[in-house]
Design an enzyme around this catalytic site. Sequence first.
Site, PDB file in Angstrom:
ATOM      1  N   HIS A  60       0.830  -1.213   0.000  1.00 23.61           N
ATOM      2  CA  HIS A  60       0.000   0.000   0.000  1.00 23.61           C
ATOM      3  C   HIS A  60       0.865   1.263   0.000  1.00 23.61           C
ATOM      4  O   HIS A  60       0.440   2.314   0.475  1.00 23.61           O
ATOM      5  CB  HIS A  60      -0.996   0.002   1.168  1.00 23.61           C
ATOM      6  N   THR A  61       2.054   1.122  -0.517  1.00 27.99           N
ATOM      7  CA  THR A  61       2.931   2.281  -0.677  1.00 27.99           C
ATOM      8  C   THR A  61       2.900   2.787  -2.115  1.00 27.99           C
ATOM      9  O   THR A  61       3.233   3.942  -2.369  1.00 27.99           O
ATOM     10  CB  THR A  61       4.384   1.916  -0.306  1.00 27.99           C
ATOM     11  N   ASP A  62       2.481   1.942  -3.059  1.00 24.00           N
ATOM     12  CA  ASP A  62       2.617   2.356  -4.481  1.00 24.00           C
ATOM     13  C   ASP A  62       1.741   3.556  -4.823  1.00 24.00           C
ATOM     14  O   ASP A  62       2.210   4.516  -5.437  1.00 24.00           O
ATOM     15  CB  ASP A  62       2.412   1.178  -5.456  1.00 24.00           C
ATOM     16  N   ALA A  94      -5.848 -14.818  -5.033  1.00 21.04           N
ATOM     17  CA  ALA A  94      -4.857 -15.167  -4.015  1.00 21.04           C
ATOM     18  C   ALA A  94      -3.962 -13.979  -3.671  1.00 21.04           C
ATOM     19  O   ALA A  94      -3.049 -14.101  -2.871  1.00 21.04           O
ATOM     20  CB  ALA A  94      -4.004 -16.333  -4.490  1.00 21.04           C
ATOM     21  N   TYR A 124     -10.000  -1.590   0.257  1.00 16.89           N
ATOM     22  CA  TYR A 124      -8.845  -1.030  -0.444  1.00 16.89           C
ATOM     23  C   TYR A 124      -9.060   0.459  -0.708  1.00 16.89           C
ATOM     24  O   TYR A 124      -8.203   1.296  -0.441  1.00 16.89           O
ATOM     25  CB  TYR A 124      -8.621  -1.795  -1.754  1.00 16.89           C
ATOM     26  N   ASP A 139       1.826  -3.970  -9.390  1.00 15.22           N
ATOM     27  CA  ASP A 139       1.600  -5.287  -9.979  1.00 15.22           C
ATOM     28  C   ASP A 139       1.935  -5.290 -11.472  1.00 15.22           C
ATOM     29  O   ASP A 139       2.544  -6.221 -11.995  1.00 15.22           O
ATOM     30  CB  ASP A 139       0.140  -5.715  -9.790  1.00 15.22           C
ATOM     31  N   SER A 163     -11.341 -17.063 -22.889  1.00 15.01           N
ATOM     32  CA  SER A 163     -10.359 -17.632 -21.973  1.00 15.01           C
ATOM     33  C   SER A 163     -10.777 -19.036 -21.591  1.00 15.01           C
ATOM     34  O   SER A 163     -11.954 -19.392 -21.672  1.00 15.01           O
ATOM     35  CB  SER A 163     -10.226 -16.758 -20.733  1.00 15.01           C
ATOM     36  N   SER A 176      -1.875 -11.222  -8.138  1.00 12.95           N
ATOM     37  CA  SER A 176      -1.999 -10.375  -9.325  1.00 12.95           C
ATOM     38  C   SER A 176      -2.271 -11.115 -10.618  1.00 12.95           C
ATOM     39  O   SER A 176      -1.627 -10.881 -11.636  1.00 12.95           O
ATOM     40  CB  SER A 176      -0.745  -9.520  -9.513  1.00 12.95           C
ATOM     41  N   SER A 177      -3.273 -11.979 -10.564  1.00 15.95           N
ATOM     42  CA  SER A 177      -3.697 -12.608 -11.813  1.00 15.95           C
ATOM     43  C   SER A 177      -4.179 -11.538 -12.789  1.00 15.95           C
ATOM     44  O   SER A 177      -4.047 -11.684 -14.005  1.00 15.95           O
ATOM     45  CB  SER A 177      -4.801 -13.629 -11.537  1.00 15.95           C
TER      46      SER A 177
END
Length: 385
Positions: free
Chosen positions: A28-30, A126, A227, A175, A61, A129-130
């Site tokens: 949570h720094t980005d 998970a 978030y 990500d 997909s 970063s899918s």
Amino acid sequence: MTATSPSPAVPTAGTWSAPGRVNLIGEHTDYNDGFVFPFAIEHRTRVDLTTGRDGVIRVRSSFAPDPVELPLAELDALFPARRDEITEWARYPLGVAWALLDETQTDPASVTGVDLLFSSDVPVGAGLSSSAAIEGATAAALNDVWDLGLDSVALARIGRRAENDAVGAPTGIMDQTAAMRGRADAGIFLDCRTLDAEIIPLGFAAAGLEVLVIDTRVSHAHSTGGYRERREACERGAALLGVPALRDVSVDDLPRAEELMDDVTFRRVRHVVTEDQRVLDAVRTLQGDGPRAVGPLLDASHASMRDDFGISTPELDLAVTTARAAGAVGARMTGGGFGGAAIALIDHELVPAATSAIETAFADAGFTAPHIFTVHPSDGARRDA
Ligand code: GLA
């Protein structure tokens, strides 16, 4: 929308892929213009691209076989205003196509129609970063096929724009940077303000260490709730301190910050400010004393997310404490929080015992069985064939 397969007569133009990521430290720094230190993992999303009907983009997909197909010229009207009309997963690749055309001011009529078929072994939900893996694979493929000439920094920005505007998740750029710029055996030390990145060899294997991922299988949703709230608290804190972003606040400024704001906002600010410092310390420690010495910083990062930022869960806390008790040199939750995965830096030979200790602890607590596996720092987006 039809569910036909591409004709075997149509040649595959190529295959591209991009990885998921683990964040070693810097959570949570980005979006606060700060520092992060993630690495790309060996789990990848792959896209097979064939040239499609003129002026049309079609995405499919293996996990959602119904194709989504629309004229490239319509992307602009769709994003961001009417994004809800698109099936959620398809917003990622279509959002990337939209952002690429928009950022480069490319006339949709001037590029070839494309048919994109995705498959992935990046665990979904998970915290690995899918989504950035889909964005990275799409961005790399379309950049090549449409001959847009963007570099990996620009493509990471495109991915973030797709995520923010086309999907509606207010994330930072960590990500997408890991997915685009990752390197085998190395971490990416990224300054999220300048986007300058240093590739730092991690040396885990040489030190006999593994990174164990404990996917708690408790799902999280960045685009909602927590978030966004955390991000707003950070912006509020920066405004009260009179700075553009929390990146501009140092640990020495914290006593003044405490006087200026309510307790919750202050704790959010303290997490980000101390986490930025921990990233800088982790890089220095790694380079000076080696990977084992980074352990206590991982532990401190987890405590800060649990106690100050309020984004851990009982499952993540149990994963971390059990991994530490089983001999990990350090452990922390990774990613956005509210579920997802923890990581533990641990000696190779302790992995089986730690794995069963965590499985037992989860069973005893009545939690869903976790998914536990090792990951290795890997390359970012690339053309595979
Ligand atoms: C998610 C977001 C990132 C970052 C992390 C928390 O993964 O996509 O941009 O904010 O959470 O560090």
